[in-house]
Design a protein around this motif. Structure first.
Motif, short mmCIF file in Angstrom:
data_model
loop_
_atom_site.label_atom_id
_atom_site.label_comp_id
_atom_site.label_asym_id
_atom_site.label_seq_id
_atom_site.Cartn_x
_atom_site.Cartn_y
_atom_site.Cartn_z
N VAL A 56 2.82 -2.15 -4.79
CA VAL A 56 2.13 -3.52 -4.79
C VAL A 56 2.77 -4.39 -5.37
CG1 VAL A 56 0.11 -4.26 -6.44
CG2 VAL A 56 -0.12 -1.99 -5.66
N ILE A 57 3.65 -4.71 -6.41
CA ILE A 57 4.13 -5.69 -6.71
C ILE A 57 5.32 -6.29 -5.88
CG2 ILE A 57 5.66 -6.89 -8.60
CD1 ILE A 57 4.21 -5.22 -10.67
N GLY A 148 -8.94 -4.43 5.97
CA GLY A 148 -9.01 -4.59 4.34
C GLY A 148 -9.33 -3.10 3.94
N THR A 149 -9.99 -2.28 4.65
CA THR A 149 -10.22 -1.11 4.02
C THR A 149 -8.93 -0.17 4.02
OG1 THR A 149 -12.30 -0.92 4.89
CG2 THR A 149 -11.26 1.06 4.57
N LEU A 150 -8.08 -0.40 5.18
CA LEU A 150 -6.64 0.13 5.12
C LEU A 150 -5.93 -0.48 4.19
CD1 LEU A 150 -6.17 0.52 9.21
CD2 LEU A 150 -6.74 2.44 7.64
N GLY A 151 -6.00 -1.52 3.71
CA GLY A 151 -5.17 -2.33 2.86
C GLY A 151 -5.62 -1.62 1.48
N GLY A 152 -6.67 -1.54 1.01
CA GLY A 152 -6.98 -1.12 -0.18
C GLY A 152 -6.54 0.21 -0.40
N LEU A 153 -6.77 1.06 0.57
CA LEU A 153 -6.47 2.60 0.37
C LEU A 153 -4.90 2.96 0.45
CD1 LEU A 153 -9.24 4.29 2.55
CD2 LEU A 153 -9.04 3.87 -0.10
N ALA A 154 -4.43 2.12 1.50
CA ALA A 154 -3.01 2.52 1.96
C ALA A 154 -1.90 1.32 1.97
CB ALA A 154 -2.83 3.32 3.21
N GLY A 155 -2.44 0.17 1.44
CA GLY A 155 -1.62 -0.93 1.49
C GLY A 155 -0.97 -1.46 2.81
N THR A 156 -1.57 -1.16 3.74
CA THR A 156 -1.27 -1.49 5.08
C THR A 156 -2.33 -2.27 6.08
OG1 THR A 156 -1.84 0.77 6.06
CG2 THR A 156 0.34 0.50 5.24
N TRP A 157 -2.39 -3.50 5.80
CA TRP A 157 -3.15 -4.39 6.69
C TRP A 157 -2.39 -5.38 7.62
CZ3 TRP A 157 -2.10 -5.09 1.52
CH2 TRP A 157 -1.72 -6.39 1.19
N GLY A 158 -1.10 -5.03 7.72
CA GLY A 158 -0.32 -6.06 8.50
C GLY A 158 -0.55 -5.57 9.97
N GLY A 184 -0.15 -12.74 2.10
CA GLY A 184 -0.22 -13.36 0.57
C GLY A 184 -1.42 -13.30 -0.02
N LEU A 185 -2.52 -13.55 0.51
CA LEU A 185 -3.84 -13.65 -0.21
C LEU A 185 -4.23 -12.12 -0.38
CD1 LEU A 185 -5.87 -16.59 1.29
CD2 LEU A 185 -4.91 -16.50 -1.01
N GLY A 186 -3.78 -11.38 0.58
CA GLY A 186 -4.30 -9.93 0.75
C GLY A 186 -3.36 -9.25 -0.36
N SER A 187 -2.32 -9.51 -0.49
CA SER A 187 -1.42 -8.86 -1.55
C SER A 187 -1.82 -8.97 -3.00
CB SER A 187 0.07 -9.20 -1.17
OG SER A 187 0.22 -10.64 -1.70
N VAL A 188 -2.48 -10.32 -3.14
CA VAL A 188 -2.89 -10.75 -4.54
C VAL A 188 -4.15 -9.76 -4.81
CG1 VAL A 188 -4.05 -12.50 -6.05
CG2 VAL A 188 -1.98 -13.06 -4.70
#
Length: 256
Positions: A56-57, A148-158, A184-188
């Motif tokens: 995350v960080i 966004g779903t993949l981002g929240g679960l696995a951190g991979t929305w790129g 940037g916004l997604g990581s926040v």
């Protein structure tokens, strides 16, 4: 230094730093794949929840640097044009992040591994969706929800974001700016989501923060050395390595 989690021994911490530095190097050299490398690499030895916390960080810091490099003026233009996609990505990251702790470990390995393999295969075969102008708005909402779903679960929305931009025929000169603001916004949102979910807590945030330095060191090396080799060949080799690592995560999920 090694007391931030009883699961992280000095050897495992060194392994996590090496994986993170490799991810930072690839991001600096070719502009993508740091979360995928961290997830698929660290998942070999580290429990899924701690892997998600660990990324995350470093993601927040590295994506902030990407926004700064592309310029805040360009970021404003990108946000104005793609605000629907950005909005739904951010909302879905916040929502899906709340479900990580309720997913069993074997299923979580599948959640981490399947997107890595699928997204890397899509990039290797060079597939890109084609969207007619009249379908742009529904496509923005649907693609943003998936990313966004993949981002929240696995951190991979790129990778889904790259496919989204290709489908809209976004000029190459604009893609980095758009990606910068979305990442940037997604990581926040990922940070806020996992503070709320409890994945990032009094123990795990220290582990995540400790991985920032190797991530930045890797990015610095990638920026300096990225022009010295064939980037397309390096990109393809990276994708194949990620597929192998992702298949291993899937194997662990299936075999328990």
């Amino acid at each position: 230094m090694f007391e931030f989690s009883p699961l992280i021994t000095p050897v495992i911490f060194g392994f996590a730093c090496a994986v993170t530095m490799l991810g930072g190097f690839v991001k600096g050299a070719v502009g993508f794949a740091m979360p995928l490398i961290m997830i698929s690499g660290m998942g070999i030895l580290i429990p899924p929840e701690l892997v998600v916390a660990g990324i995350v960080i470093p993601i927040v810091i590295s994506n902030g640097l990407q926004v700064a490099r592309s310029g805040f003026g360009n970021a404003q233009v990108a946000l104005k044009e793609h605000w629907r996609y950005v909005l739904v990505v951010c909302v879905m990251i916040l929502i899906s992040a709340q479900f990580v702790r309720s997913i069993p470990s074997n299923i979580m390995f599948m959640v981490l591994g399947v997107p890595v393999v699928a997204l890397c295969c899509i990039q290797l075969i060079g597939w890109r969706p084609q969207i007619a102008p009249r379908w742009r708005r529904p496509f923005e909402w649907a693609a943003g929800a998936l990313a966004g779903t993949l981002g929240g679960l696995a951190g991979t929305w790129g990778p889904p974001t790259v496919l989204y931009l290709l489908a809209l025929n976004t000029p190459r000169t604009s893609q980095m700016s758009v990606q910068g603001v979305i990442y940037g916004l997604g990581s926040v949102m990922l940070l806020l989501g996992h503070l709320q979910s409890g994945i990032l807590n009094a123990q795990t945030w220290v582990f995540s923060a400790a991985l920032v330095l190797p991530a930045l060191a890797g990015m610095w090396l990638g920026f300096r050395l990225g022009d010295r080799f064939d980037q397309e060949r390096f990109r393809r080799v990276t994708l194949w390595v990620l597929i192998i690592a992702g298949v291993n995560l899937i194997r662990r999920g299936v075999m328990g």
